[in-house]
Design a protein around this motif. Structure first.
Motif, PDB file in Angstrom:
ATOM      1  N   PHE A   1      23.553  42.451  45.311  1.00  0.00           N
ATOM      2  CA  PHE A   1      24.632  42.118  44.966  1.00  0.00           C
ATOM      3  C   PHE A   1      25.774  42.186  45.797  1.00  0.00           C
ATOM      4  O   PHE A   1      25.415  42.945  46.705  1.00  0.00           O
ATOM      5  N   ILE A   2      26.664  41.242  45.950  1.00  0.00           N
ATOM      6  CA  ILE A   2      27.612  41.267  46.848  1.00  0.00           C
ATOM      7  C   ILE A   2      29.069  40.932  46.391  1.00  0.00           C
ATOM      8  O   ILE A   2      28.984  40.136  45.351  1.00  0.00           O
ATOM      9  N   ASN A   3      29.949  41.361  46.911  1.00  0.00           N
ATOM     10  CA  ASN A   3      31.409  40.686  46.533  1.00  0.00           C
ATOM     11  C   ASN A   3      31.987  39.582  47.054  1.00  0.00           C
ATOM     12  O   ASN A   3      32.760  39.696  48.064  1.00  0.00           O
ATOM     13  N   SER A   4      31.280  38.342  46.751  1.00  0.00           N
ATOM     14  CA  SER A   4      31.699  37.235  47.358  1.00  0.00           C
ATOM     15  C   SER A   4      31.414  36.112  46.025  1.00  0.00           C
ATOM     16  O   SER A   4      31.098  36.463  45.006  1.00  0.00           O
ATOM     17  N   PHE A   5      31.625  34.919  46.353  1.00  0.00           N
ATOM     18  CA  PHE A   5      31.133  33.895  45.356  1.00  0.00           C
ATOM     19  C   PHE A   5      30.509  32.666  46.275  1.00  0.00           C
ATOM     20  O   PHE A   5      30.506  32.564  47.273  1.00  0.00           O
ATOM     21  N   GLU A   6      29.409  32.101  45.388  1.00  0.00           N
ATOM     22  CA  GLU A   6      28.546  31.359  46.009  1.00  0.00           C
ATOM     23  C   GLU A   6      28.877  30.302  46.659  1.00  0.00           C
ATOM     24  O   GLU A   6      28.446  29.543  47.718  1.00  0.00           O
ATOM     25  N   GLU A   7      30.105  29.663  46.210  1.00  0.00           N
ATOM     26  CA  GLU A   7      30.779  28.503  46.683  1.00  0.00           C
ATOM     27  C   GLU A   7      31.390  28.615  48.065  1.00  0.00           C
ATOM     28  O   GLU A   7      31.566  27.627  49.008  1.00  0.00           O
ATOM     29  N   LEU A   8      31.563  29.686  48.674  1.00  0.00           N
ATOM     30  CA  LEU A   8      32.169  30.224  49.868  1.00  0.00           C
ATOM     31  C   LEU A   8      31.292  29.887  50.931  1.00  0.00           C
ATOM     32  O   LEU A   8      31.471  29.385  51.914  1.00  0.00           O
TER      33      LEU A   8
ATOM     34  N   ALA B   1      34.954  30.404  40.050  1.00  0.00           N
ATOM     35  CA  ALA B   1      33.876  31.293  40.075  1.00  0.00           C
ATOM     36  C   ALA B   1      33.991  32.499  39.127  1.00  0.00           C
ATOM     37  O   ALA B   1      32.827  32.855  38.801  1.00  0.00           O
ATOM     38  N   VAL B   2      34.968  33.025  39.149  1.00  0.00           N
ATOM     39  CA  VAL B   2      35.312  34.377  38.196  1.00  0.00           C
ATOM     40  C   VAL B   2      35.779  33.636  36.717  1.00  0.00           C
ATOM     41  O   VAL B   2      35.939  34.687  35.879  1.00  0.00           O
ATOM     42  N   GLY B   3      35.812  32.588  36.513  1.00  0.00           N
ATOM     43  CA  GLY B   3      36.416  31.945  35.239  1.00  0.00           C
ATOM     44  C   GLY B   3      35.072  32.120  34.245  1.00  0.00           C
ATOM     45  O   GLY B   3      34.225  32.559  34.579  1.00  0.00           O
ATOM     46  N   PRO B   4      35.405  31.886  32.997  1.00  0.00           N
ATOM     47  CA  PRO B   4      34.442  32.021  31.858  1.00  0.00           C
ATOM     48  C   PRO B   4      33.284  31.317  32.148  1.00  0.00           C
ATOM     49  O   PRO B   4      32.137  31.985  31.666  1.00  0.00           O
ATOM     50  N   GLU B   5      33.022  30.278  32.713  1.00  0.00           N
ATOM     51  CA  GLU B   5      31.687  29.378  33.030  1.00  0.00           C
ATOM     52  C   GLU B   5      31.302  29.562  34.523  1.00  0.00           C
ATOM     53  O   GLU B   5      30.461  29.022  34.848  1.00  0.00           O
ATOM     54  N   GLY B   6      32.112  30.520  35.285  1.00  0.00           N
ATOM     55  CA  GLY B   6      31.988  30.418  36.896  1.00  0.00           C
ATOM     56  C   GLY B   6      30.788  31.161  37.137  1.00  0.00           C
ATOM     57  O   GLY B   6      29.795  31.801  36.639  1.00  0.00           O
ATOM     58  N   SER B   7      30.114  30.948  38.317  1.00  0.00           N
ATOM     59  CA  SER B   7      28.876  31.277  38.870  1.00  0.00           C
ATOM     60  C   SER B   7      29.008  32.867  39.202  1.00  0.00           C
ATOM     61  O   SER B   7      28.070  33.453  38.810  1.00  0.00           O
ATOM     62  N   SER B   8      30.024  33.393  39.392  1.00  0.00           N
ATOM     63  CA  SER B   8      30.284  35.072  39.596  1.00  0.00           C
ATOM     64  C   SER B   8      30.211  35.460  38.038  1.00  0.00           C
ATOM     65  O   SER B   8      29.564  36.814  38.215  1.00  0.00           O
ATOM     66  N   THR B   9      30.894  34.782  37.208  1.00  0.00           N
ATOM     67  CA  THR B   9      30.740  35.560  35.988  1.00  0.00           C
ATOM     68  C   THR B   9      29.215  35.601  35.379  1.00  0.00           C
ATOM     69  O   THR B   9      28.886  36.616  34.737  1.00  0.00           O
ATOM     70  N   GLU B  10      28.344  34.231  35.540  1.00  0.00           N
ATOM     71  CA  GLU B  10      27.027  34.344  35.155  1.00  0.00           C
ATOM     72  C   GLU B  10      26.264  35.238  35.875  1.00  0.00           C
ATOM     73  O   GLU B  10      25.460  36.129  35.443  1.00  0.00           O
ATOM     74  N   ASN B  11      26.656  35.569  36.938  1.00  0.00           N
ATOM     75  CA  ASN B  11      25.847  36.515  37.921  1.00  0.00           C
ATOM     76  C   ASN B  11      26.260  37.897  37.742  1.00  0.00           C
ATOM     77  O   ASN B  11      25.269  39.008  37.815  1.00  0.00           O
TER      78      ASN B  11
END
Length: 451
Positions: free
Chosen positions: A218-225, A431-441
């Motif tokens: 795991f990593i401190n980033s977001f997929e969309e970057l 990404a960090v919102g309720p349905e975001g990729s980072s939240t799901e990850n």
């Protein structure tokens, strides 16, 4: 978010106790511990690192306990100013010291280990997890581009050799997905340059080789970057979880503005001031420090410069009296970057600083890389995300910095950088919102470590 159960879970968290590695690992540990209150988290680092980490104003969660391990420095040892000497001493005995610490934690809590979370640099975590019959879940503290460079080290060496890069420094890594803008000289030391036989270089090489065997990385980033590199890493790892930016999902506590930076910014016009900081480790050589001062003085750009007191002796005579700005030993960086008066961030290109600039969503960067991942981060900032520039030639000169300041603060290109930053910040917030990729990850990570 549903709270995980797992009343007998005991997660050992192993920090790499240098530079800016431990704080994000503790941040994510706190978030996991908060979401899984019945899981125990034993956090292992050196006494010096833990003292600094656990002295913040954040309340300590009852299911996190810090354990000190030895820094590996022999009694009476005299440091000889060898680069990375402290890291080499630590790594020589790190595995054994962590093992002893974990035995103490298991004995104290009466709970066997159920998962091993480590800084990815601690490549021996794979074997330690196997010895305990648990999953190994490493955390890579930088971005996905540096991660890719370590995973592909053998391929890069095959293409360029380990001694033959002189004269080829500007060749690109177009044979690696998502890395076509990256140049050989952007790579961290230890891949094709520097002392490849050092403990530090071997550590990074071994890390790149064993990460694909981890239960998840795991990593401190977001997929969309970085979608291309992210998808490539997903094909390399069993699970690849972007859970950041932590600065947005788990904002740090407010810090006092003890040197009046924000009050000074309140008096400046919007998007006109420069904020200058090279992090807690990098130090500008005196000639470049003078070049920065001369460029600031000649351009009359208002500025806040976060500069350690012992470096002030190298400033030009009378600079502090003539300056159109303030020099402070420390600044509340997140609040400064969020202030409307700041129009440019002059930085070393460290990953945390880069993420903080993105999270602020409005301040382009002028990057002067020093070591490690700085060159790769700078390349992404300039040529991929287009939210800043690398200083000409990689070092500060008076005229080079004046032209970079003009580009960012006054030209159309700087305006475009601000638009790009705003768009990337909005992706990060989603990404960090309720349905975001980072939240799901994060939910997937929580499930992995607390079951």
């Amino acid at each position: 978010m549903q709270q995980a159960t797992g009343s007998n879970c005991h997660v050992a968290v192993l920090a790499f106790p240098f530079a800016t590695h431990p704080p994000p690992l503790l941040t994510i540990t706190r978030r996991l511990a908060s979401a899984a209150p019945s899981t125990l988290f034993s956090f292992f680092s050196t006494s010096e690192s833990n003292t600094s980490l656990f002295s913040t104003s954040l309340p300590m969660l009852p299911n996190i306990k810090a354990y000190n391990i030895s820094d590996g420095v022999p009694e009476g040892h005299v440091f000889v100013e060898k680069p990375l000497e402290d890291i080499e001493l630590f790594m020589k005995v790190g595995r054994e010291n962590f093992r002893k610490g974990m035995e103490v934690a298991v004995a104290e809590t009466g709970r066997k280990l159920s998962c091993l979370v480590t800084d990815a640099f601690l490549w021996f975590g794979k074997e330690m997890a196997e010895e305990n019959g648990v999953a190994w879940v490493p955390f890579f503290v930088s971005g996905v581009c540096p991660l890719s460079s370590h995973v592909y080290t053998d391929l890069i060496r095959e293409n360029f050799g380990v001694a033959g890069i002189v004269g080829r420094e500007d060749q690109t890594l177009d044979f690696i997905p998502g890395m076509s803008k990256v140049r050989i000289h952007d790579l961290p030391e230890g891949i094709v340059s520097g002392n490849l036989g050092s403990i530090f270089s071997r550590m990074l090489h071994q890390m790149g080789q064993v990460l694909p065997q981890a239960a998840a990385v795991f990593i401190n980033s977001f997929e969309e970057l970085d979608p291309v590199i992210t998808n490539d890493m997903k094909s390399k790892f069993k699970k690849f979880l972007n859970v950041g930016p932590l600065i947005l999902s788990t904002p740090p506590p407010a810090v006092p503005d003890s040197h009046g930076c924000l009050a000074w910014l309140d008096k400046q016009k919007p998007a006109t001031a420069a904020y200058i900081s090279f992090g807690s480790v990098a130090t500008l050589p005196p000639n470049e420090l003078v070049a920065v001062a001369e460029a600031l003085e000649a351009s009359r750009v208002p500025f806040i410069w976060s500069l350690r007191d012992n470096s002030k002796v190298d400033l030009p005579n009378g600079f502090l009296d003539r300056a159109n700005g303030i020099v402070v030993p420390w600044a509340p960086q997140i609040d400064v970057l969020a202030h409307s008066a700041v129009g440019v961030f002059i930085s070393h290109g460290g990953y945390n600083s880069t993420l903080e600039s993105i999270a602020a969503g409005r301040v382009p960067m002028i990057v002067r890389p020093f070591f490690g991942d700085h060159g790769l981060n700078g390349r992404m900032v300039q040529d991929v995300w287009e939210i800043g520039v690398i200083v000409k030639g990689g070092i500060f000169t008076k005229n080079g910095l004046i032209s970079s300041l003009d580009l960012v603060l006054s030209q159309e290109k700087g305006k475009k950088m601000r638009e790009n930053l705003k768009a990337i910040m909005e992706l990060a917030q989603r990404a960090v919102g309720p349905e975001g990729s980072s939240t799901e990850n994060f939910k997937a990570l929580l499930d992995l470590v607390s079951r």
